[in-house]
Design an enzyme around this catalytic site. Structure first.
Site, PDB file in Angstrom:
ATOM      1  N   ARG A 250       0.831  -1.205   0.000  1.00 29.57           N
ATOM      2  CA  ARG A 250       0.000   0.000   0.000  1.00 29.57           C
ATOM      3  C   ARG A 250       0.857   1.242   0.000  1.00 29.57           C
ATOM      4  NH1 ARG A 250      -5.220  -1.456   2.557  1.00 29.57           N
ATOM      5  NH2 ARG A 250      -4.994  -3.566   3.319  1.00 29.57           N
TER       6      ARG A 250
ATOM      7  N   HIS B 270     -15.522   6.639  -1.831  1.00 24.34           N
ATOM      8  CA  HIS B 270     -14.571   7.633  -2.313  1.00 24.34           C
ATOM      9  C   HIS B 270     -15.238   8.998  -2.483  1.00 24.34           C
ATOM     10  CE1 HIS B 270     -12.499   9.631  -5.719  1.00 24.34           C
ATOM     11  NE2 HIS B 270     -11.460   9.359  -4.947  1.00 24.34           N
TER      12      HIS B 270
ATOM     13  N   ARG C  89     -15.953  52.362   2.538  1.00 24.02           N
ATOM     14  CA  ARG C  89     -15.653  53.056   1.269  1.00 24.02           C
ATOM     15  C   ARG C  89     -16.880  53.876   0.904  1.00 24.02           C
ATOM     16  NH1 ARG C  89     -13.264  47.608  -0.041  1.00 24.02           N
ATOM     17  NH2 ARG C  89     -11.160  47.938  -0.872  1.00 24.02           N
TER      18      ARG C  89
ATOM     19  N   ARG D 156     -13.783  56.181   5.187  1.00 22.36           N
ATOM     20  CA  ARG D 156     -12.826  56.700   4.206  1.00 22.36           C
ATOM     21  C   ARG D 156     -13.533  57.674   3.275  1.00 22.36           C
ATOM     22  NH1 ARG D 156     -10.146  53.139  -0.251  1.00 22.36           N
ATOM     23  NH2 ARG D 156     -12.161  53.452  -1.278  1.00 22.36           N
TER      24      ARG D 156
ATOM     25  N   GLU E  87      -1.116  53.909   0.648  1.00 22.94           N
ATOM     26  CA  GLU E  87      -1.337  53.016  -0.502  1.00 22.94           C
ATOM     27  C   GLU E  87      -0.463  53.401  -1.689  1.00 22.94           C
ATOM     28  OE1 GLU E  87      -5.615  53.085  -1.305  1.00 22.94           O
ATOM     29  OE2 GLU E  87      -5.704  55.151  -0.646  1.00 22.94           O
TER      30      GLU E  87
ATOM     31  N   GLY F  14      -3.536  50.447   2.620  1.00 20.91           N
ATOM     32  CA  GLY F  14      -4.392  49.969   1.516  1.00 20.91           C
ATOM     33  C   GLY F  14      -3.519  49.087   0.639  1.00 20.91           C
ATOM     34  N   THR F  15      -3.432  47.839   1.023  1.00 24.54           N
ATOM     35  CA  THR F  15      -2.446  46.964   0.366  1.00 24.54           C
ATOM     36  C   THR F  15      -2.825  46.611  -1.075  1.00 24.54           C
ATOM     37  OG1 THR F  15      -3.513  45.133   1.499  1.00 24.54           O
ATOM     38  CG2 THR F  15      -1.477  45.954   2.463  1.00 24.54           C
ATOM     39  N   ASN F  16      -4.084  46.891  -1.463  1.00 23.49           N
ATOM     40  CA  ASN F  16      -4.447  46.648  -2.875  1.00 23.49           C
ATOM     41  C   ASN F  16      -3.700  47.637  -3.759  1.00 23.49           C
ATOM     42  OD1 ASN F  16      -6.343  44.919  -1.761  1.00 23.49           O
ATOM     43  ND2 ASN F  16      -7.992  46.418  -1.884  1.00 23.49           N
ATOM     44  N   ASP F  17      -3.880  48.918  -3.444  1.00 18.13           N
ATOM     45  CA  ASP F  17      -3.193  49.926  -4.251  1.00 18.13           C
ATOM     46  C   ASP F  17      -1.692  49.915  -3.984  1.00 18.13           C
ATOM     47  OD1 ASP F  17      -4.943  51.310  -6.015  1.00 18.13           O
ATOM     48  OD2 ASP F  17      -6.018  52.057  -4.268  1.00 18.13           O
TER      49      ASP F  17
ATOM     50  N   CYS G   8      -6.284  47.427   5.481  1.00 20.99           N
ATOM     51  CA  CYS G   8      -7.647  47.339   4.945  1.00 20.99           C
ATOM     52  C   CYS G   8      -7.695  46.812   3.518  1.00 20.99           C
ATOM     53  CB  CYS G   8      -8.371  48.668   5.077  1.00 20.99           C
ATOM     54  SG  CYS G   8      -7.616  49.974   4.128  1.00 20.99           S
TER      55      CYS G   8
HETATM   56  C1  PEP Z   1      -6.566  49.471  -1.019  1.00 21.45           C
HETATM   57  O1  PEP Z   1      -6.090  50.097  -1.961  1.00 21.45           O
HETATM   58  O2  PEP Z   1      -6.009  48.518  -0.477  1.00 21.45           O
HETATM   59  C2  PEP Z   1      -7.881  49.847  -0.479  1.00 21.45           C
HETATM   60  C3  PEP Z   1      -8.368  49.253   0.577  1.00 21.45           C
HETATM   61  O3  PEP Z   1      -8.590  50.762  -1.183  1.00 21.45           O
HETATM   62  P1  PEP Z   1      -9.426  50.421  -2.508  1.00 21.45           P
HETATM   63  O4  PEP Z   1      -9.414  48.952  -2.658  1.00 21.45           O
HETATM   64  O5  PEP Z   1     -10.777  50.988  -2.276  1.00 21.45           O
HETATM   65  O6  PEP Z   1      -8.659  51.141  -3.554  1.00 21.45           O
HETATM   66 MG    MG Z   2      -6.973  51.997  -2.495  1.00 23.04          MG
END
Ligand code: PEP
Ligand code: MG
Length: 887
Positions: free
Chosen positions: A105, A469, A575, A631, A753, A774-777, A839
């Site tokens: 096995r 399974h 937002r 914001r 950001e 703002g870790t996205n930007d 955020c």
């Molecule tokens: C970001 O930029 O991480 C953020 C939270 O702002 P938004 O996504 O609204 O640009």
């Molecule tokens: Mg942003």
């Protein structure tokens, strides 16, 4: 140097023996022995009846993989260990009179149920089968030989299983038999002959009679199964590293197919669907293990109401099995999934592992085990896979009980799913690729179906029990599944299924309820479930354990309510532009954006102010006693401007303007790079009245609510897209001026950001009381990757191992993380009490959360539905959980 390394490799111990008399491994050696091998050794150590055997380690796999087949030193060591096994069992491998039969096995480090190969009854040939017949009966011997030829031919010789199964099916039909167990010895002998002929014809060689060749080829094939398609897919789906390899367990056979006082089965120490503290399982009399898990037969429950349960048929063995369940569960501090065989009344345990279970069961079991004192709260929290929290929030049917149920089966994995019927894994994948939900309907599943199951939202099988399974895999994936639907017929060409009087065509929509086992026609509406008391208990324990707060990204009063329900400890990002996404509101923000002059802007703003004030008041009222960060407007213009003709015409009419002039204005505002354009605080630098309006809406709403509720409320106002200290000073001045007209306490902070904001964080902290990253930007602008477009090429980056993950999901710690670190150091140097939040979407990602905790961030903020997951991960990665992990 090279020679030395080679010698070391050869000296390395590659095989570990296990039996009641001598055991070379233990549970801690999972990396080397695989989960199955380590647990077999551990069971021997604690006195559980396990058939003796040995484990060929994952190191041996690595040698095998780097070389060409099985290394010579491994083959000779296997022979030495076979001699030990012969001494232990008193049988001899390949012996005419008293043959030793073995199982071979797989056993990987991470459990991969059903994905790797197993071969049973190795050691049977035309002569040993006669010895076995003399020792244990002729019918049994030929039954085992049939099974062996079929498995070996399929796995080692790579011949299609159906070539063999169709011979059995034909004989069963001819003899009115339901299973192999019902066929007499003459028929079995005939089947053996047919099987050998098939091998000769298709593999162009005789079925191997040399037992050593059988052994080594089987080990080789089980090693090779690590690379089969389904195993590779399973590892991709479950993020299991490719280079782990598998161990191989060679073990003396015990026979559940010896006679009617023999059986084989699977038992869970608690119910894997509900978590109820009661042994739960299935078994088959006079059968071998593969019959239960393959789903080819519908097994009988171990206990319960039914007449022929194991509890009733073999009560002594059942009691012994329950005692072993208790012992193993206490020893491993977790619910166990145990495979067993009863050979002529004697119980043998073949495997134990942590049982796959539903999200509901996970929570139930942890709460029970903490209350029983088997585990601590922290140990309980560490046991929860964050993904199951998603499943706990899986939808339930909106209307209960009044839908027409067309068929019913075993409720194998709970949850509700709707989708379009597909009958093959391929079809399921294709339908899912078109963006449609799929319900995969199969007679039974085989591990080859793994990609189809992964693509489907739920599944139905005509056969198979609760431990089949399909049931095990879907439970692990958190997808609804119904097994063994009575009267379900699937058309051979895969164009329809019927159940009772109903015919459902391929591509028809259906809904399944895996909690009740019911199938219904159509796509039925669902709602989110209420959270159970046990879930709330776990969340309380998590709150006691974690060291970082978890807030919500919530933009409307409705979001705020959901966020609170899911345990948000405040709002980290509201937002404000999203308050206008609703159909009846978007017109007003569009009016603001395309206003030609101050007067038009003022008219749009006054309407927006009314809406915002009432929303803010409601949000603060819902979140009373908690922090709320508002914001100010950050509308990337392209997200809000109309693009289709009819909306533009409607807008022109309501503004009393010509379509042409509206179109011109839109063209004038259009930006090549809207994400880097006139957005965030830049809008307020051009049009200060926008942020003044928002400040008034916040302050007046809070002022009124304070007076009504007689409580202190201190809003946090956050300015987006700051890159320059002077921008911040100017906007602060604007806000402070508006505040003078109200009796409010407030704080003003900035989003970080943009890389420049991070680099001047020391100066920004002179004015800002908090930072929210703002870790996205920040990811977009640090890496120069578009948030909107980079999906198109990120896959090639992942494929070329440039990126391990999508940096918009998992924070790029090396780059973006470094900027955050710099900003925090600079900011804290200026203002010691500076508050820090996250955020962006990374606020709910486990790896990123661990990094934020290390940086001393005060809170993370994420979408309401992800709060429980973020909280769980925060607790698991917080210091105190880590300490208990080390203990
Ligand atoms: C970001 O930029 O991480 C953020 C939270 O702002 P938004 O996504 O609204 O640009
Ligand atoms: Mg942003």
């Amino acid at each position: 140097m090279f020679i030395k390394k080679k010698q070391e490799m050869i000296k390395e111990k590659l095989i570990y023996y296990f039996s009641q008399n001598k055991c070379e491994g233990n549970a801690k050696m999972k990396n080397l022995l695989g989960g199955k091998g380590a647990n077999l050794a551990e069971m021997c150590n604690i006195g559980i009846p396990v058939p003796p055997g040995f484990t060929i380690s994952t190191s041996a796999y690595k040698n095998y993989y780097q070389g060409n087949g099985l290394p010579a030193n491994l083959c000779s060591t296997i022979k030495e260990y076979m001699t030990m096994l012969e001494n232990d069992t008193g049988c001899k491998f390949g012996d005419l009179n008293n043959p030793l039969l073995i199982s071979i096995r797989s056993g990987s480090v991470s459990s991969m149920p059903g994905m790797l190969d197993t071969i049973l009854n190795v050691g049977l040939n035309d002569t040993t089968v006669i010895g076995l017949a003399r020792r244990s009966g002729e019918r049994f011997a030929y039954d085992s030989y049939c099974r062996f030829i079929m498995m070996y031919s399929n796995i080692v010789l790579q011949l299609d299983h159906h070539l063999f199964q169709s011979v059995i099916d034909k004989e069963q039909q001819k003899n009115g038999a339901k299973s192999l167990a019902d066929l007499n010895v003459d028929v079995l002998k005939k089947i053996v002959l047919s099987f050998k002929n098939i091998v000769h014809k298709k593999a162009e060689k005789y079925f191997p009679q040399n037992v050593e060749e059988q052994l080594l080829s089987s080990v080789n094939a089980v090693f090779a199964s690590w690379q089969n398609d389904r195993a590779v897919s399973y590892r991709k789906i479950h993020n299991i590293p490719e280079d782990l390899g598998t161990a191989v367990n060679v073990q003396a056979m015990v026979f559940g197919n010896l006679n009617n006082n023999s059986a084989t089965g699977v038992i869970f120490t608690r119910n894997p669907s509900t978590g109820e503290k009661k042994c739960f399982g299935e078994f088959l009399v006079n059968a071998q293990g593969e019959d239960v898990v393959s789903g080819s037969y519908t097994p009988i429950p171990i206990n319960g109401e039914q007449e022929n349960t194991m509890e009733k048929l073999m009560s002594n063995v059942y009691q012994e099995l329950c005692e072993i369940c208790k012992k193993l569960e206490t020893h491993h501090k977790d619910m166990q999934d145990i495979e067993f065989t009863v050979q002529n009344g004697k119980l043998w345990i073949l495997q134990t592992r942590s049982g796959k279970r539903t999200a509901e069961a996970t929570i139930h079991i942890i709460v029970d085990m903490v209350k029983e004192g088997t585990i601590t709260k922290e140990e309980g929290i560490l046991k929860i896979d964050p993904k199951i929290f998603d499943n706990l929030l899986h939808p339930v049917l909106e209307a209960k009980g009044d839908q027409k149920v067309i068929g019913k089966g075993l409720p194998a994995s709970p949850g509700v799913a709707s989708g379009y019927v597909a009958f093959s894994a391929n079809d399921a994948e294709k339908t899912a690729e078109q963006g449609k939900k799929v319900i995969l309907v199969r007679s039974e599943t085989s591990p080859e179906d793994i990609n189809g199951i992964n693509a489907a939202s739920g599944m139905i099988t005509a056969r198979g029990g609760m431990t089949s399974h399909a049931a095990v895999i879907t439970r692990g994936m958190g997808k609804p599944c119904i097994c063994s639907v009575s009267g379900l017929y699937i058309d051979k060409n895969g164009s329809f299924f019927s159940v009772g009087d109903t015919i459902v065509d391929k591509g028809d929509p259906i809904t399944i309820n895996g909690g009740t086992g019911e199938i219904m026609l159509g796509i039925l509406p669902t709602i989110l479930p209420e959270l159970s008391q046990e879930f709330k208990t776990i969340i309380n324990w998590i709150d006691e354990t974690k060291t970082i707060k978890v807030r919500a990204n919530a933009d409307t009063p409705k979001d705020a309510k959901i966020a609170k329900e899911f345990g948000a400890e405040g709002i980290g990002l509201c937002r404000t532009e999203h308050m206008f996404f609703a159909n009846d509101r978007i017109e007003f923000i569009r009016r603001l954006i395309i206003a030609d002059d101050k007067a038009e802007r003022a008219s749009a703003l006054s309407k927006l102010e009314e809406m915002q004030k009432s929303d803010f008041k409601e949000i603060f009222s819902i979140m009373l006693g908690m922090k709320v960060t508002i914001r100010l407007l950050d509308p990337p213009l392209h997200e809000f401007l109309p693009s289709n003709q009819s909306t533009i015409e409607k807008m022109a009419k309501s503004l009393n303007k010509s379509v042409e002039s509206v179109k011109n204005k839109i063209a004038q505002l259009s930006e090549k790079n809207p994400m880097l354009g006139h957005r965030g605080c830049r809008l307020a630098i051009s049009y200060p009245e926008i942020y003044s309006m928002q400040a008034r809406a916040i302050f007046s709403g809070v002022d009124e609510l304070k007076k009504e509720k007689k409580v202190e409320i201190k809003p946090e106002i956050m300015i987006p897209f700051i890159m320059n200290e002077k921008e911040f000073i100017l906007i602060c001045k604007l806000l402070k001026k508006e505040a003078e007209n109200f009796d409010v306490n407030y704080s003003i902070g900035t989003m970080i950001e943009l890389p420049r904001a991070a680099m001047i964080a020391g100066n920004l902290a002179k004015h800002a009381e908090f930072f929210s990253f703002g870790t996205n930007d920040l990811t977009q602008t640090t890496m120069g990757l578009s948030r909107d477009d980079s999906v198109n090429f990120l896959n090639s980056y992942k494929g070329n191992n440039i990126f391990e993950n999508d940096p918009f999901e998992v924070l790029d710690i090396e780059g973006v993380g470094e900027l955050i670190k710099i900003a925090i150091e600079k900011g804290k140097k200026t203002r010691k009490e500076l508050k820090l939040g996250i955020c962006g979407e990374h606020g709910a990602d486990p790896e990123s959360i661990e990094f934020f905790i290390k940086l001393g961030v005060d809170y993370i903020s994420c979408s309401p539905y992800r709060i429980p997951i973020a909280k769980l991960v925060a607790a698991q990665r917080s210091k105190c959980a880590k300490q208990s992990r080390k203990q």
